[in-house]
Design an enzyme around this catalytic site. Sequence first.
Site, PDB file in Angstrom:
ATOM      1  N   GLN A  97       0.857  -1.189   0.000  1.00  0.00           N
ATOM      2  CA  GLN A  97       0.000   0.000   0.000  1.00  0.00           C
ATOM      3  C   GLN A  97       0.894   1.241   0.000  1.00  0.00           C
ATOM      4  O   GLN A  97       1.829   1.348   0.797  1.00  0.00           O
ATOM      5  CB  GLN A  97      -0.910   0.019   1.238  1.00  0.00           C
ATOM      6  CG  GLN A  97      -1.850   1.225   1.243  1.00  0.00           C
ATOM      7  CD  GLN A  97      -2.775   1.258   2.456  1.00  0.00           C
ATOM      8  OE1 GLN A  97      -2.724   0.366   3.315  1.00  0.00           O
ATOM      9  NE2 GLN A  97      -3.597   2.287   2.522  1.00  0.00           N
ATOM     10  N   HIS A 103      -8.607   2.522  -0.312  1.00  0.00           N
ATOM     11  CA  HIS A 103      -8.991   2.518  -1.722  1.00  0.00           C
ATOM     12  C   HIS A 103      -9.104   1.092  -2.233  1.00  0.00           C
ATOM     13  O   HIS A 103      -8.432   0.184  -1.757  1.00  0.00           O
ATOM     14  CB  HIS A 103      -8.017   3.321  -2.580  1.00  0.00           C
ATOM     15  CG  HIS A 103      -6.575   2.931  -2.434  1.00  0.00           C
ATOM     16  ND1 HIS A 103      -5.814   3.297  -1.360  1.00  0.00           N
ATOM     17  CD2 HIS A 103      -5.749   2.200  -3.238  1.00  0.00           C
ATOM     18  CE1 HIS A 103      -4.580   2.824  -1.503  1.00  0.00           C
ATOM     19  NE2 HIS A 103      -4.519   2.145  -2.630  1.00  0.00           N
TER      20      HIS A 103
HETATM   21  P1  DGP Z   1      -1.677   1.238  -3.577  1.00  0.00           P
HETATM   22  O1  DGP Z   1      -0.345   0.712  -3.955  1.00  0.00           O
HETATM   23  O2  DGP Z   1      -2.686   0.129  -3.367  1.00  0.00           O
HETATM   24  O3  DGP Z   1      -1.595   2.189  -2.397  1.00  0.00           O
HETATM   25  O4  DGP Z   1      -2.204   2.040  -4.837  1.00  0.00           O
HETATM   26  C1  DGP Z   1      -2.151   3.413  -4.995  1.00  0.00           C
HETATM   27  C2  DGP Z   1      -2.529   3.695  -6.419  1.00  0.00           C
HETATM   28  O5  DGP Z   1      -2.751   5.091  -6.562  1.00  0.00           O
HETATM   29  C3  DGP Z   1      -1.458   3.333  -7.455  1.00  0.00           C
HETATM   30  O6  DGP Z   1      -1.969   2.322  -8.311  1.00  0.00           O
HETATM   31  C4  DGP Z   1      -1.211   4.608  -8.230  1.00  0.00           C
HETATM   32  C5  DGP Z   1      -2.369   5.485  -7.844  1.00  0.00           C
HETATM   33  N1  DGP Z   1      -2.051   6.895  -7.758  1.00  0.00           N
HETATM   34  C6  DGP Z   1      -1.079   7.458  -7.016  1.00  0.00           C
HETATM   35  N2  DGP Z   1      -1.067   8.796  -7.175  1.00  0.00           N
HETATM   36  C7  DGP Z   1      -2.084   9.075  -8.048  1.00  0.00           C
HETATM   37  C8  DGP Z   1      -2.579  10.289  -8.601  1.00  0.00           C
HETATM   38  O7  DGP Z   1      -2.106  11.392  -8.338  1.00  0.00           O
HETATM   39  N3  DGP Z   1      -3.623  10.188  -9.470  1.00  0.00           N
HETATM   40  C9  DGP Z   1      -4.197   8.970  -9.763  1.00  0.00           C
HETATM   41  N4  DGP Z   1      -5.207   8.988 -10.630  1.00  0.00           N
HETATM   42  N5  DGP Z   1      -3.751   7.814  -9.260  1.00  0.00           N
HETATM   43  C10 DGP Z   1      -2.708   7.866  -8.406  1.00  0.00           C
END
Ligand code: DGP
Length: 117
Positions: A97, A103
């Site tokens: 994470q 999420h």
């Molecule tokens: P996790 O590793 O489960 O905490 O996933 C976090 C997710 O969030 C990762 O797949 C990338 C996404 N993410 C991180 N920063 C941003 C952002 O600024 N915008 C969007 N749309 N997604 C993001």
Amino acid sequence: MTEEKTIFKRIIDKEIPAKIVYEDDLCLAFHDVSPQAPVHVLIIPKTTELRSLDDVAPKDEALIGHIFVVIQRLARELGIAENGYRVVSNCGVNACQTVPHLHFHLIGGRGFSWPPG
Ligand code: DGP
């Protein structure tokens, strides 16, 4: 001391852009910036109380149930329901994470293997 906003809270507050696919009073869904499949959407509660699944308590049952109803509807709308999809919530360090705001990843549009890496 006030805690710094996470990137997801900044998306909720519209301080940074995201490709939003669904929004209501309780949750927000938007395309992941680093998609791991043809469809990769994140569904998040708007509350900042829940940093991960590990923070979820009985008072959150309706919220979590609502989020899963939204996930099912999005899977249909995004065209991935027929062939199947995966819902993932990475919780904590071992699960990789990276954003401390609960999420759910909704991923589909290709086949996945099991067990996960
Ligand atoms: P996790 O590793 O489960 O905490 O996933 C976090 C997710 O969030 C990762 O797949 C990338 C996404 N993410 C991180 N920063 C941003 C952002 O600024 N915008 C969007 N749309 N997604 C993001």
